[in-house]
Structures are given as structure tokens and as C-alpha cells.
Scaffold this motif. Structure first.
Motif, PDB file in Angstrom:
ATOM      1  N   GLY A  11     -12.764 -10.784   0.911  1.00 47.68           N
ATOM      2  CA  GLY A  11     -12.115 -10.519   2.196  1.00 47.68           C
ATOM      3  C   GLY A  11     -12.838 -11.209   3.330  1.00 47.68           C
ATOM      4  N   SER A  13     -14.157 -10.141   6.082  1.00 49.30           N
ATOM      5  CA  SER A  13     -15.329  -9.469   6.659  1.00 49.30           C
ATOM      6  C   SER A  13     -16.610  -9.773   5.893  1.00 49.30           C
ATOM      7  CB  SER A  13     -15.098  -7.950   6.708  1.00 49.30           C
ATOM      8  OG  SER A  13     -14.937  -7.434   5.413  1.00 49.30           O
ATOM      9  N   PHE A  45     -15.502  -8.163  12.424  1.00 45.49           N
ATOM     10  CA  PHE A  45     -14.261  -8.216  11.651  1.00 45.49           C
ATOM     11  C   PHE A  45     -13.934  -6.872  11.003  1.00 45.49           C
ATOM     12  CE2 PHE A  45     -14.202 -12.816  12.047  1.00 45.49           C
ATOM     13  CZ  PHE A  45     -12.836 -13.066  12.065  1.00 45.49           C
ATOM     14  N   ILE A  46     -14.965  -6.140  10.582  1.00 47.32           N
ATOM     15  CA  ILE A  46     -14.726  -4.801  10.052  1.00 47.32           C
ATOM     16  C   ILE A  46     -14.152  -3.905  11.149  1.00 47.32           C
ATOM     17  CG2 ILE A  46     -15.859  -2.702   9.219  1.00 47.32           C
ATOM     18  CD1 ILE A  46     -17.753  -4.525   7.630  1.00 47.32           C
ATOM     19  N   SER A  49     -10.615  -4.868  11.732  1.00 42.90           N
ATOM     20  CA  SER A  49      -9.795  -4.374  10.620  1.00 42.90           C
ATOM     21  C   SER A  49      -9.495  -2.889  10.788  1.00 42.90           C
ATOM     22  CB  SER A  49     -10.513  -4.606   9.286  1.00 42.90           C
ATOM     23  OG  SER A  49     -10.652  -5.979   9.024  1.00 42.90           O
ATOM     24  N   ILE A  52      -6.891  -2.634  13.527  1.00 38.32           N
ATOM     25  CA  ILE A  52      -5.591  -3.095  13.033  1.00 38.32           C
ATOM     26  C   ILE A  52      -5.002  -2.070  12.067  1.00 38.32           C
ATOM     27  CG2 ILE A  52      -4.456  -4.824  11.565  1.00 38.32           C
ATOM     28  CD1 ILE A  52      -6.210  -6.933  12.892  1.00 38.32           C
ATOM     29  N   ASN A  53      -5.861  -1.500  11.206  1.00 35.90           N
ATOM     30  CA  ASN A  53      -5.383  -0.467  10.280  1.00 35.90           C
ATOM     31  C   ASN A  53      -4.877   0.754  11.035  1.00 35.90           C
ATOM     32  OD1 ASN A  53      -5.889  -1.947   7.971  1.00 35.90           O
ATOM     33  ND2 ASN A  53      -7.945  -1.138   7.693  1.00 35.90           N
ATOM     34  N   PRO A  82       0.056  -8.703   5.196  1.00 41.62           N
ATOM     35  CA  PRO A  82      -0.647  -8.039   4.082  1.00 41.62           C
ATOM     36  C   PRO A  82       0.092  -8.171   2.754  1.00 41.62           C
ATOM     37  CG  PRO A  82      -0.612  -6.616   6.028  1.00 41.62           C
ATOM     38  CD  PRO A  82       0.342  -7.744   6.292  1.00 41.62           C
ATOM     39  N   ALA A 296      -7.980 -13.481  15.780  1.00 41.54           N
ATOM     40  CA  ALA A 296      -8.443 -12.148  16.168  1.00 41.54           C
ATOM     41  C   ALA A 296      -9.243 -12.230  17.464  1.00 41.54           C
ATOM     42  CB  ALA A 296      -9.302 -11.541  15.060  1.00 41.54           C
ATOM     43  N   THR A 335       0.744  -6.188  13.938  1.00 44.69           N
ATOM     44  CA  THR A 335      -0.136  -7.331  14.218  1.00 44.69           C
ATOM     45  C   THR A 335       0.622  -8.433  14.953  1.00 44.69           C
ATOM     46  OG1 THR A 335       0.324  -8.155  11.987  1.00 44.69           O
ATOM     47  CG2 THR A 335      -1.685  -6.884  12.283  1.00 44.69           C
TER      48      THR A 335
END
Length: 455
Positions: A11, A13, A45-46, A49, A52-53, A82, A296, A335
Motif C-alpha cells: 500500500g 503508506s 498517508f496513514i 487514509s 478518507i475512510n 478502491p 492527496a 474522494t
């Protein structure tokens, strides 16, 4: 091939910090600093994420409920990036896409055809998707590989052309965004920027978060705007007051947390980007280079996040009125900032202009994604990604890509009228984009010359 797949499965991240660490070491950074930069980027990035989640888990279902409540029934559901990205990587083309994309980048750098050094390895999936769809459309693996190379070369040039936007509006010095959605859709904004900037009265309209905040005070702050938009979406979805208020708070959090996560990425990236630029400029006789990264970074701008939230209900409305649309927006709604990010920068953060050009852009994306349902479904079937009871799939991100559509239609001629319309429109927008790039470059040169005369 197994090693490559293992690397991809890490991934972004994890994968991007490893790439950045290796790049920093090659640039003669101290191991400690290189490690810190890599880990800080991974943390950013985590964080992104997670945000975004938060949007996907809460905003996505709300958007779907809103569509059902207003009677929007389509034959294919938007699986979003995704769902589309795994299809691209699982294809035959996915196994060679990274090597092709890197090879094209190196060749273009050597020949002086681009100044973008792309380290955004994860988003090569966009190029892989184009190749996979072309392979499905033509039945040719060779044409699929050519499509990957064409997408790579094209997107690196767009990274060059939009570098003035990332620098002057987003203040990302030495950064480019050669992304298969943000950069690829941005040319649609240029004609609108010129048109809306030339109409008396209309050209003076400038709606942005700062002006809203200055006029409304605390009520106009980004987190309040996010809360109001979130609650509005909740009520439109038919939620009760409790759930709508919760959605409002979640979107308020998005407005605050997203820019903070982007700052983490920039903290880790800027030292490496600076070192890379210095080395490349030294090796290539003072030429300026850009480090190609994920869009991002654009989500750190308040206007982009605000536009993202506005476009959630707006995209569903557009899905209801676009002639021939068969796709129910869903997976990409949370997104949508990746779609309108560069467009917002082109309009200087003017949300009024972003809403107009963005609506046209989303309409085109919906129409194209409806035309590619058959090919997209074949890709899903080959990747064993069709759920039980699902007979058709689509995606706005890449399934609605004008570049992918034009390539596939050129090689198959299955819809000549569609090819002429989309192809002609997109070529016109690209010509405008090139002129826009030249204008921005001249402005920068004049500014540099003026500073030199003063000093």
C-alpha cells in the motif's frame, strides 16, 4: 512478479516511504534524515487514509441513500477507485505497468521531454487500468502495453503543464501532480476559466472559504462549513436529526484534519524534494525538475475540501440529468476531491467557477463511464471481482477517463460519434491548456526578471 505484487500489496503508506528513503539515500542524505522523511510521509498517508475512510464509511452510504430517496436508479454502480485499482493490478497488463511507466519517465527525462520525476508508484494503477481496458477492448496485449506507455507520457506532460498551479496556488515548490484523475480532468477547467473571466459582472464573482469566513465570522470557518454541508447531505439522505448531526461533525473533522495530515507529508517530503532538485539541476545544467506526487497533497487546501463536499449531492443530481447516463455514483463520491483538486487551483480557489467547470467535467465523466460499462465489467470478471448478483460495474475514476476512452475508441471505432465528440472536445481543452501553461511560464519569467532588476 511475486516480489512486485508483494511491494504493491504494502500500500502507499508503506510503499512510498520505502521509495522516499531509498531516493533520499541515493541523494546522499544522512540515513537518519532519510528514515525520518520516509516515516513522516508514511504517517501523513496513514492519516489521510483514516480521514478518507471516515468519508467513505459515512459519506458514501449517505450519498447512496440520497440517490435512492430521490429515485436515482441506474444499471451499473460506481465501484470507485478502491474497486477499480485492484482490477488494474490483477490484469495481465498490471504485471508490467510499473516497469513501462518508469521506463517512459526515464526516457522522457533523458530526452528532455519532461521535468517530472515521478515517485508516485502506487498511482501507476491509472496507467495499468488504461492498458487493461484497451486490452479488453482490442484483445491485444501489445496494444495494452502501448496504452500504458501513452498514458504515462501524457500524464507526465500534464504534470509539467500544471506545475505553475501547484507552485503558485498550492505553494508546493518543486512538486508536480502527474495523476490520472486530478491532472487528466483539469484541462476541462481552462476554457471555463477564460470564459468566466471575460464575462462582465460574472468575472467579479469570487466565492471562497476565506470570503465566507470574513463575511460570516465564526459561522464561515471551514469546520462550520463542513458541519453544515455534512448535515445537509444527511437530511437529504432522509436521516433523522441525530444521524445528520453526527455526519455533520464527521465532515467538520474532515475539514480540519485533512490539511493537518498533508502538512505531515510535506514535512517529510520537502527536504528530499529539495535535495533531488538540486542534484538534478546540477546534473542537467540548471534545469528545473519536479517531484511527481499523489494529489492527496491538494486536499490540504480548504477550497478543495469544501468543493469536495458540495460535489457529493451535486454529482448525484448530475447523474439524474446527464443524457444516457447509466452509472449510479457511489464509490468515488467520498474522494471527489481528487477530481476537482487541480481544477480548484486553476480557478484560484474560486468555488463559483469550480462548481461550473466541475459540473461540466463530472457530466462528461458520467457519460464516458456509461459508455465503458461493458469493458469495465469484462475487467471485473477477469479479476474475479464481480460480486454475487452484480452483472455490471463502472467507475468514475478511470472508467470515466476521457484519455482511456479516446484510446479505446481509436483502436476499435465502436462509437465514432462518441470518439469525435469527446476527442474533439478534449483536444480543444488540451490546446487551451498548453496556451495557459505558456502564459503562466511567461508570467513567472517576467517576475524573476523584475526581481533581478530590483536586486
Amino acid at each position: 512478479m511475486n516480489i512486485m505484487q508483494y511491494f504493491l500489496d504494502l500500500g502507499p503508506s508503506v510503499m512510498l516511504p520505502i521509495v522516499i528513503f531509498i531516493l533520499a539515500i541515493c541523494l546522499k542524505e544522512k540515513p537518519g534524515k532519510a528514515l525520518r522523511s520516509g516515516i513522516m510521509i508514511g504517517i501523513g498517508f496513514i492519516g489521510i487514509s483514516l480521514v478518507i475512510n471516515l468519508m467513505v464509511d459515512n459519506l458514501g452510504p449517505a450519498a447512496k441513500d440520497m440517490a435512492e430517496r430521490f429515485g436515482v436508479h441506474m444499471t451499473a454502480v460506481d465501484v470507485g477507485w478502491p474497486g477499480a485499482a485492484p482490477m488494474a493490478w490483477a490484469s495481465q497488463i498490471g504485471g508490467v505497468a510499473i516497469l513501462i511507466a518508469i521506463g517512459v519517465n526515464v526516457l522522457m527525462l533523458v530526452l528532455g521531454l519532461t521535468r517530472v520525476v515521478n515517485v508516485d508508484i502506487w498511482n501507476i494503477w491509472h496507467m495499468a487500468f488504461t492498458g487493461a481496458m484497451v486490452q479488453v477492448a482490442t484483445g491485444s496485449f501489445v496494444w495494452g502495453m502501448v496504452a500504458v506507455a501513452a498514458h504515462a507520457a501524457f500524464i507526465y506532460k500534464l504534470g509539467d503543464w500544471f506545475a505553475p498551479v501547484t507552485k503558485n496556488y498550492f505553494y508546493l515548490e518543486g512538486i508536480a501532480v502527474p495523476h490520472g484523475t486530478s491532472a487528466l480532468l483539469a484541462p476541462f477547467a481552462i476554457p471555463f476559466e477564460w470564459l468566466l473571466g471575460s464575462i462582465p459582472g460574472v468575472k467579479k464573482i469570487n466565492l471562497n472559504a476565506e470570503k465566507i469566513e470574513s463575511r460570516l465570522g465564526v459561522i464561515g470557518e471551514p469546520m462550520i462549513v463542513g458541519a453544515v454541508l455534512g448535515m445537509a447531505i444527511g437530511f437529504l439522505a432522509g436521516y433523522d436529526t441525530k444521524v445528520a448531526l453526527q455526519l455533520g461533525m464527521q465532515m467538520a473533522a474532515v475539514m480540519i484534519l485533512m490539511p493537518k495530515m498533508v502538512k505531515c507529508i510535506m514535512e517529510g517530503l520537502l527536504p528530499v524534494a529539495g535535495a533531488a532538485r538540486k542534484l538534478l539541476e546540477k546534473k542537467f545544467k540548471g534545469k528545473e525538475f519536479y517531484i511527481g506526487l499523489d494529489p492527496a497533497l491538494l486536499l490540504g487546501d480548504t477550497q478543495v475540501v469544501a468543493a469536495s463536499l458540495i460535489f457529493v449531492p451535486l454529482t448525484i443530481i448530475l447523474a439524474m440529468i446527464v443524457p444516457g447516463n447509466k452509472v449510479l455514483p457511489f464509490g468515488d463520491l467520498a474522494t471527489i476531491g481528487f477530481f476537482v483538486g487541480m481544477t480548484t487551483g486553476i480557478h484560484g480557489g474560486n468555488l463559483f467557477r469550480t462548481l461550473i467547470s466541475g459540473s461540466f467535467m463530472i457530466s462528461i465523466t458520467l457519460w464516458i463511464s456509461s459508455q465503458t460499462i461493458g469493458w469495465h465489467t469484462q475487467m471485473a470478471d477477469q479479476a474475479n471481482a464481480l460480486s454475487k448478483g452484480v452483472t455490471q460495474v463502472a467507475s468514475l475514476d478511470q472508467g470515466g477517463s476521457p484519455f482511456t476512452y479516446i484510446l479505446a475508441q481509436l483502436l476499435t471505432l465502436k462509437n465514432v460519434n462518441g470518439l469525435l465528440f469527446i476527442g474533439g472536445l478534449y483536444v480543444f481543452c488540451l490546446i487551451c491548456t498548453f496556451i495557459y501553461y505558456k502564459q503562466q511560464t511567461k508570467k513567472e519569467l517576467k517576475a524573476v526578471e523584475s526581481e533581478q532588476r530590483i536586486s
